[in-house]
Design a protein around this motif. Structure first.
Motif, PDB file in Angstrom:
ATOM      1  N   LEU A 187       0.834  -1.208   0.000  1.00 12.56           N
ATOM      2  CA  LEU A 187       0.000   0.000   0.000  1.00 12.56           C
ATOM      3  C   LEU A 187       0.870   1.260   0.000  1.00 12.56           C
ATOM      4  O   LEU A 187       0.550   2.257  -0.649  1.00 12.56           O
ATOM      5  CB  LEU A 187      -0.902  -0.021   1.239  1.00 12.56           C
ATOM      6  N   GLU A 188       1.987   1.203   0.724  1.00 11.63           N
ATOM      7  CA  GLU A 188       2.931   2.328   0.754  1.00 11.63           C
ATOM      8  C   GLU A 188       3.579   2.552  -0.611  1.00 11.63           C
ATOM      9  O   GLU A 188       3.764   3.685  -1.044  1.00 11.63           O
ATOM     10  CB  GLU A 188       4.074   2.035   1.752  1.00 11.63           C
TER      11      GLU A 188
ATOM     12  N   ALA B  58       2.762   1.128  -3.747  1.00 10.90           N
ATOM     13  CA  ALA B  58       2.001   1.037  -5.003  1.00 10.90           C
ATOM     14  C   ALA B  58       1.554   2.409  -5.491  1.00 10.90           C
ATOM     15  O   ALA B  58       1.344   3.331  -4.704  1.00 10.90           O
ATOM     16  CB  ALA B  58       0.787   0.127  -4.804  1.00 10.90           C
ATOM     17  N   LYS B  59       1.435   2.505  -6.822  1.00 13.53           N
ATOM     18  CA  LYS B  59       0.942   3.743  -7.443  1.00 13.53           C
ATOM     19  C   LYS B  59      -0.122   3.388  -8.484  1.00 13.53           C
ATOM     20  O   LYS B  59      -0.221   2.249  -8.915  1.00 13.53           O
ATOM     21  CB  LYS B  59       2.107   4.473  -8.115  1.00 13.53           C
TER      22      LYS B  59
ATOM     23  N   LYS C 270      -2.188   0.710  -6.776  1.00 15.01           N
ATOM     24  CA  LYS C 270      -2.665   1.301  -5.517  1.00 15.01           C
ATOM     25  C   LYS C 270      -4.178   1.090  -5.378  1.00 15.01           C
ATOM     26  O   LYS C 270      -4.673   0.701  -4.315  1.00 15.01           O
ATOM     27  CB  LYS C 270      -2.341   2.804  -5.510  1.00 15.01           C
TER      28      LYS C 270
END
Lengths: 332, 332
Positions: free
Chosen positions: A252-253, A255-256, A260
């Motif tokens: 979660l931190e 991913a884009k 995300k």
């Protein structure tokens, strides 16, 4: 590890102690009534497993110039307590399988599983009594603190499932309470019964705590990387359940964009479907969070090992070294 | 009871101690985290109630030439333990109401209630520690035995719900474990902490045990005879749940013909519908099992009171006498 001959030797000692623990667990509830209570307890206690926690009690006693015979009942106590947490956690997590067998509430029913878990707590205390003398109060307090932490940890874990965002430090506090506080307690109990001095006690507690942190992150990792036929439970079940594991939070931190979105969807939907596991597994690899988890495991294992310089007993020290490495490279 | 002035005085002492217990319970979990765990624990601990068990600890200490201040934490411990059993039993019994409020799993959810119950056990031990010194091991063993018995009792209770036939002696063994073993333990803990000699300890344990037996049969009775607005839970819920209470088992023994069939039907159907409660209540009165239950309550109360000759402290003795009578004539 100096060489593989040593490793083989330590593995043999571990397995030998495991057999003794298994034998004692198998005898524990023979003939006890009501059967409707103790048969389910027996079912869970005899499900096998690594028996890591009782082994930590044994080896911590040895590392404190004590011996295994002083602490077998206390070792049983921590394993019984651990099994209580498994039984109740499996209810809360809707888990149907554990160690390749039906979970207790699945095999019996909800009431039976709740009650079996409850009485395992009492059984754990009863076994702890047998190995405590003048130091009883201190040892019970340590043990009880472990029970408190594990309940608090599970509470955070359930709370996190419902929360939109959880930070990595929050996650680490949760797994400390849920897992590492108990492995720390195991070492503390073994050391205290054997009469460890302050330095040894602190070193052993630190070893247990960091081993527990590594162990839990490894558990998160195995949920994704284990082989189904070796694992005993369903691969990806943390994802299906919407658990905020290390891998998930790290993903979660990192991913884009669409990736995300995919992880945010897991939070919104409170989990994924079984047929989506492969997709998320690939995302984990793509984002490098599998390697991140491996790095964390190595970090905590190193932190555990640093404490071994305080252990004078050579055999205990080397077994503890072997154990940490053994756990780091386990595949189930 | 010599006269009503004394009764009023003892009632005042009881209520005074109740207020102290309530105050201590209210402070117990203030500010503790995680809230998701301790708020539900607080909810159940502050639900009021008779606080019979902690009062038994207090009065047993006094009856053993000790004082209340020695045992407030231990008194809290038994009340916390009792509340653990309520929370988990309510899940197992599908009870929606308790003391006029939603039960914990009803207000929150299943996981929260399981976990709150678990941590209440640990909290109970933590409070017990505070009042135990050199005698810690003995006191913990007594306490733990209480936990074991209460789990076994609940297991028999659930088992009996499914069984076609249960004898009155089996029923009594069950309520001993489920209720009377705990009231016995309360007296034992209070006496032990205050340093009671063997004779006093035995007398107080017997008092607590027989009081507990009377109390549980009274509970069975109130399920039928209580007034809805005073009771806090639904009248007839034992019948609805198919519980093998004293009244039910006695009715089954005494009933003939169509009446017998009606009771056998409860077993087959594992309970009755809410609109059938009145019919069964009338049957209970017709068969005289309400009077039978009352006779049992009086019998056990007498057995409890017989032990008071061993208590030298006049005030403690008279309060214990008052308490037994107060419980016998309670209506909720």
């Amino acid at each position: 590890m100096k060489n593989s001959v040593d490793a083989e030797n330590y593995s043999k000692i571990y397995k030998q102690q495991l057999r003794i623990i298994e034998k004692r667990l198998a005898k524990l509830l023979v003939g006890k009534e009501p059967e409707s209570l103790y048969k389910p307890c027996d079912y869970i206690l005899q499900a096998g497993g690594k028996r890591l926690r009782p082994f930590l009690v044994l080896i911590s006693a040895k590392a404190s110039s004590g011996n295994y015979n002083q602490v077998y009942n206390a070792a049983l106590a921590v394993e019984i307590l651990h099994n209580f947490t498994l039984v109740h956690d499996d209810i809360m997590d809707n888990s149907m399988m554990r160690r390749g067998r039906a979970t207790l509430h699945n095999k019996y029913d909800l009431s039976t599983a709740i009650l079996a878990g409850d009485s395992l707590i009492a059984l754990a205390y009863q076994n702890l009594f047998k190995d405590s003398k003048d130091d009883a109060k201190k040892i019970f307090a340590t043990f009880t603190q472990g029970v408190v932490e594990v309940c608090e940890g599970q509470s955070y874990d359930k709370e996190f499932e419902l929360r939109k965002s959880v930070s990595i430090p929050e996650y680490k506090k949760m797994i400390y309470k849920k897992t590492a506080a108990l492995t720390e307690m195991c070492c503390s109990i073994g050391a205290q019964i054997a009469g460890a001095d302050h330095v040894r006690l602190k070193a052993l507690k630190n070893y247990g705590k960091n081993l527990g942190m590594a162990f839990q992150i490894h558990d998160d990792l195995l949920d994704i990387t284990a082989k189904q036929h070796e694992f005993g439970k369903m691969i990806g079940s943390d994802l299906i359940e919407g658990k905020k594991t290390y891998l998930f939070l790290r993903a979660l931190e990192k991913a884009k964009g669409l990736d995300k979105k995919a992880f945010l969807k897991v939070i919104d939907r409170k989990g994924i479907k079984q047929n989506e596991v492969l997709k998320y597994k690939e995302l984990y690899f793509k984002l490098g969070v599998v390697q991140d988890a491996e790095r964390e495991i190595v970090k905590y294992t190193k932190l555990a090992l640093e404490n071994l310089t305080a252990i004078k007993n050579k055999e205990a020290r080397e077994i503890m070294n072997w154990l940490a490495n053994y756990l780091t490279y386990r595949n189930k």
